[in-house]
Design a protein around this motif. Structure first.
Motif, PDB file in Angstrom:
ATOM      1  N   ILE A   1       0.833  -1.198   0.000  1.00 59.07           N
ATOM      2  CA  ILE A   1       0.000   0.000   0.000  1.00 59.07           C
ATOM      3  C   ILE A   1       0.878   1.262   0.000  1.00 59.07           C
ATOM      4  CG2 ILE A   1      -0.305   0.389   2.510  1.00 59.07           C
ATOM      5  CD1 ILE A   1      -3.093   0.416  -0.204  1.00 59.07           C
ATOM      6  N   LYS A   2       2.147   1.096   0.426  1.00 63.81           N
ATOM      7  CA  LYS A   2       3.077   2.245   0.436  1.00 63.81           C
ATOM      8  C   LYS A   2       3.276   2.846  -0.952  1.00 63.81           C
ATOM      9  CE  LYS A   2       7.209  -0.696   0.061  1.00 63.81           C
ATOM     10  NZ  LYS A   2       7.354  -0.560  -1.376  1.00 63.81           N
ATOM     11  N   ASP A   3       3.001   2.059  -2.008  1.00 64.97           N
ATOM     12  CA  ASP A   3       3.199   2.540  -3.391  1.00 64.97           C
ATOM     13  C   ASP A   3       1.920   3.100  -4.009  1.00 64.97           C
ATOM     14  OD1 ASP A   3       5.871   1.620  -3.329  1.00 64.97           O
ATOM     15  OD2 ASP A   3       5.210  -0.416  -3.825  1.00 64.97           O
ATOM     16  N   HIS A   4       0.836   3.172  -3.245  1.00 61.50           N
ATOM     17  CA  HIS A   4      -0.455   3.583  -3.819  1.00 61.50           C
ATOM     18  C   HIS A   4      -0.433   5.051  -4.245  1.00 61.50           C
ATOM     19  CE1 HIS A   4      -4.764   4.003  -4.385  1.00 61.50           C
ATOM     20  NE2 HIS A   4      -4.910   2.701  -4.187  1.00 61.50           N
ATOM     21  N   VAL A   5      -0.904   5.311  -5.446  1.00 55.06           N
ATOM     22  CA  VAL A   5      -0.847   6.660  -6.018  1.00 55.06           C
ATOM     23  C   VAL A   5      -1.657   7.684  -5.211  1.00 55.06           C
ATOM     24  CG1 VAL A   5      -2.782   6.256  -7.632  1.00 55.06           C
ATOM     25  CG2 VAL A   5      -1.051   7.989  -8.189  1.00 55.06           C
ATOM     26  N   LEU A   6      -2.716   7.249  -4.531  1.00 57.79           N
ATOM     27  CA  LEU A   6      -3.580   8.196  -3.810  1.00 57.79           C
ATOM     28  C   LEU A   6      -3.228   8.350  -2.333  1.00 57.79           C
ATOM     29  CD1 LEU A   6      -7.130   7.425  -5.304  1.00 57.79           C
ATOM     30  CD2 LEU A   6      -5.465   9.141  -6.025  1.00 57.79           C
ATOM     31  N   LEU A   7      -2.194   7.672  -1.881  1.00 50.83           N
ATOM     32  CA  LEU A   7      -1.842   7.709  -0.456  1.00 50.83           C
ATOM     33  C   LEU A   7      -1.655   9.140   0.087  1.00 50.83           C
ATOM     34  CD1 LEU A   7      -1.557   5.588   1.753  1.00 50.83           C
ATOM     35  CD2 LEU A   7       0.887   5.488   1.282  1.00 50.83           C
ATOM     36  N   PRO A   8      -1.019  10.054  -0.672  1.00 53.84           N
ATOM     37  CA  PRO A   8      -0.845  11.417  -0.135  1.00 53.84           C
ATOM     38  C   PRO A   8      -2.162  12.121   0.214  1.00 53.84           C
ATOM     39  CG  PRO A   8       0.555  11.081  -2.062  1.00 53.84           C
ATOM     40  CD  PRO A   8      -0.344   9.897  -1.983  1.00 53.84           C
ATOM     41  N   TRP A   9      -3.237  11.778  -0.472  1.00 54.37           N
ATOM     42  CA  TRP A   9      -4.537  12.425  -0.225  1.00 54.37           C
ATOM     43  C   TRP A   9      -5.387  11.676   0.814  1.00 54.37           C
ATOM     44  CZ3 TRP A   9      -2.615  12.087  -5.278  1.00 54.37           C
ATOM     45  CH2 TRP A   9      -2.364  13.306  -5.935  1.00 54.37           C
TER      46      TRP A   9
END
Length: 260
Positions: A182-190
């Motif tokens: 999940i650390k690579d998920h594109v939406l993690l910052p939001w």
């Protein structure tokens, strides 16, 4: 009472062109309802299991209130491979005769770009947590599998999920695992509202809703001569997986928060 899911079945009447961005070579087709679809082939690399992932992942996202193109079952007959000049596509069409899966084609949609597009916190959190739940390894900066259409974010391509079902002998090993990727998920910052998203997931994914989604899987997609498990056993295993993941959703939230 939740709305019953109704997946339509249509016939492919015209193969238009391959979408070469995808590793599995999906194609744009026209169906007998006069709509265009992105056709996911049963004869592609991950076979029927990718279609099962696509179907369940898409309908789980829809149950969560996310935007997902309509999914349809698509009948493909053997006439298309006979007129296709490209040998690779010819084989794909030949091995995909029967029931496949289509996503409504969103004409004019653009790929979500994290450098250009933004997304609200609750939508991002729902998608991140759903992908953690279904072990979707394919929503990264490199390949977002998200579209912007009519100024809204649409979720597509859930085929690289549920990777435990590629080896049924070991599926129980996955029941207690979190999802470090999940650390690579594109939406993690939001994804700043993961706790709120977890509450919505628990509410949306009742046992009845999960059973309804699992029941959508065509029997034909579960039949495999190399498997010891029966289709009914597989359906029970999917349910067991969902229940195990929902039971550990707080762990998944913490893992995603720590990664962010």
């Amino acid at each position: 009472m939740s709305k019953t899911i109704d997946i339509r079945t249509v016939d492919v009447v015209q193969y238009i062109k391959p979408l070469r961005e995808g590793g599995s070579l999906p194609g744009i087709v026209n169906a007998n309802d006069d709509f265009f679809y992105v056709l996911k082939f049963r004869g592609a690399g991950q076979g029927k299991k990718a279609l099962i992932s696509e179907l369940m992942g898409g309908e789980l996202a829809r149950a969560l209130g996310l935007k997902v193109p309509e999914l349809v079952f698509m009948n493909l007959d053997d006439s298309f491979s006979k007129t296709e000049p490209d040998e690779e596509i010819q084989d794909l069409l030949k091995f995909s005769v029967g029931l496949n899966l289509g996503l409504h084609f969103l004409s004019g949609a653009i790929t979500f770009d994290p450098l250009v597009n933004a997304v609200d916190a609750i939508t991002a959190s729902k998608i991140v947590l759903l992908d953690s739940l279904i072990s979707n390894i394919d929503r990264t900066v490199k390949n977002t599998n998200l579209l912007i259409w009519n100024n809204e974010l649409w979720v597509i391509d859930n085929g690289a999920s549920f990777y435990f079902h590629h080896n049924w002998d070991l599926y129980k090993n996955h029941l207690t695992r979190t999802f470090p990727l999940i650390k690579d998920h594109v939406l993690l910052p939001w994804a700043t509202k993961l706790g709120e998203a977890a509450k919505e997931i628990k509410k949306a994914f009742s046992s009845e809703k999960l059973e309804e989604i699992i029941a959508l899987i065509p029997e034909d997609w579960l039949l495999d001569e190399s498997e010891k498990m029966s289709p009914e056993d597989m359906r029970l295993a999917y349910m067991e997986y969902f229940q195990a993941k929902l039971a550990m959703i707080d762990k998944l939230v913490k893992e995603a928060e720590d990664a962010r």
